[in-house]
Design an enzyme around this catalytic site. Structure first.
Site, PDB file in Angstrom:
ATOM      1  CG  HIS A 266      -2.045   0.828   1.063  1.00 20.62           C
ATOM      2  ND1 HIS A 266      -1.960   2.241   1.299  1.00 20.62           N
ATOM      3  CD2 HIS A 266      -3.455   0.686   0.756  1.00 20.62           C
ATOM      4  CE1 HIS A 266      -3.111   2.842   1.206  1.00 20.62           C
ATOM      5  NE2 HIS A 266      -3.981   2.020   0.800  1.00 20.62           N
ATOM      6  CG  ASP A 320      -8.495  -4.040  -2.320  1.00 21.68           C
ATOM      7  OD1 ASP A 320      -9.689  -4.078  -2.097  1.00 21.68           O
ATOM      8  OD2 ASP A 320      -7.344  -3.216  -2.613  1.00 21.68           O
TER       9      ASP A 320
END
Length: 383
Positions: A266, A320
């Site tokens: 991320h 996710d």
């Protein structure tokens, strides 16, 4: 011909690390894995709040009183239904189209049914926010049923936001535990600082476009595979791996091919995404009640091996990685995962839109010109 000789700031691809706004909506500490909405820790909101309450807080800065929450919830319920002409418009969309494209089209069309909003008027802004938060689940559920040849299901006024969405998808009242799990997922996805779709929302809003154009632009940005849809890629990956025993051989080949591993890494977090931790617990709760899936065991093994190999580089599961497993267990079709993301994130988009308008200045960034030097026009017969 003169050229611009003013000193230029260094070019930062993707505006990485470049502040685009001052905001009170959300704060992230990526080194420690901490996420706050308006100063409230995401862990507390996920455990104690609801999507309706969290949405009000994102829009107005404070948790609502009971009277304020009851009023806001009543407004959301009242505005869930869609104009019949919008339903007719959605029926003309191709059944094979992606639900995100249908959502973008329908949200854009909403602005024609509720025109002439004065974006500087607080009451009109509030009404627009209520309509968008309330209607997005109805749009997503209606298109999903239409593309299967089924009639759309009218909202159930007795159900909360999350439960009503599941009801409109399946035309039956959902298991309350399923509805609670989805409600928590919506809270987790409601806001996340200056991501790509939020930036789109603020840029569009800075031109004083109305809220429907703002949300349509954000939906369009979210539809891109580098922003939304990664949880679908995670499920595809887990199915490709097939078994726990195949995790290491599969990962060996993937890393040798320099393949991106979906659900890991991320731009903000250098530790495990705090939302991923909560989603993993939600998955475990679902599986404890309704039976596990081999894909979860594969995911846990993959996370363990990835931590050994790339954890030192700050690459850990993001939001996710486990969300698709949760949505799958709730019976939500895979291509609705990103629309569900939008159903949640609309509250954050609108909070940033209203904040943008408080001290608005239209976005007009500069660029670094790398084209041809000054030159003269040559007529076509001399080229």
């Amino acid at each position: 011909m003169e050229t611009n000789t003013e000193p230029q700031l260094p070019y930062m691809p993707g505006l990485a690390g470049v502040p685009a706004a001052e905001s009170k909506v959300c704060d992230i500490d990526g080194q420690k894995g901490i996420l706050f909405y308006r100063g409230y820790p995401i862990e507390e909101l996920a455990e104690k709040s609801t999507f309706e309450e969290t949405s009000y807080m994102l829009l107005y800065g404070q948790l609502p009183t009971k009277e304020q929450l009851d009023g806001f919830t009543h407004e959301l319920v009242h505005h869930r239904r869609l104009k019949y002409k919008l339903i007719d418009l959605m029926k003309t969309l191709p059944e094979t189209g992606h639900p995100m494209d249908a959502l973008a089209a329908a949200v854009g069309a909403l602005g024609m049914f509720y025109p002439h909003i004065n974006v500087m008027d607080a009451a009109q802004r509030h009404g627009a926010c209520v309509r968008l938060i309330a209607k997005l689940p109805t749009i997503v559920a209606a298109f999903h049923r239409m593309r299967r040849g089924d009639r759309d299901v009218l909202p159930n006024d007795k159900l909360n936001h999350a439960a009503n969405f599941l009801y409109m998808l399946n035309e039956q009242e959902p298991d309350p535990f399923h509805a609670k799990i989805l409600d928590t997922c919506l809270v987790l996805h409601a806001e996340h600082s200056m991501n790509a779709s939020t930036f789109s929302a603020r840029v569009t809003g800075s031109s004083l476009a109305d809220s429907y154009a703002v949300v349509a632009s954000a939906v369009g940005t979210l539809s891109g595979p580098l922003h939304g849809g990664a949880n679908e890629d995670v499920l595809d990956m887990l199915q490709e791996i097939g078994t726990v025993e195949n995790v290491i051989p599969w990962l060996d080949k993937a890393q040798a091919a320099k393949r991106k591993i979906p659900g890991f890494g991320h731009r903000e977090y250098k530790v495990k995404d705090p939302r991923a931790k909560i989603l993993q617990r939600l998955a475990e709760q679902l599986f404890a009640r309704y039976g596990s899936t081999p894909l979860y065991d594969i995911a846990v093994k993959l996370e363990s091996v990835m931590e050994e190999r790339v954890g030192s580089k700050g690459i850990y599961p993001n939001v996710d990685f486990y969300s698709g497993l949760v949505y799958q267990k709730l019976g939500i079709p895979m291509d609705l995962f990103t629309p569900v993301f939008a159903i949640a994130r609309v509250s954050g988009w609108l909070a940033h839109w209203m904040e943008q308008l408080e001290n608005n200045r239209i976005f007009r960034p500069s660029q670094v010109y790398v084209g041809a030097p000054p030159r003269s026009y040559t007529s076509i017969d001399r080229r």
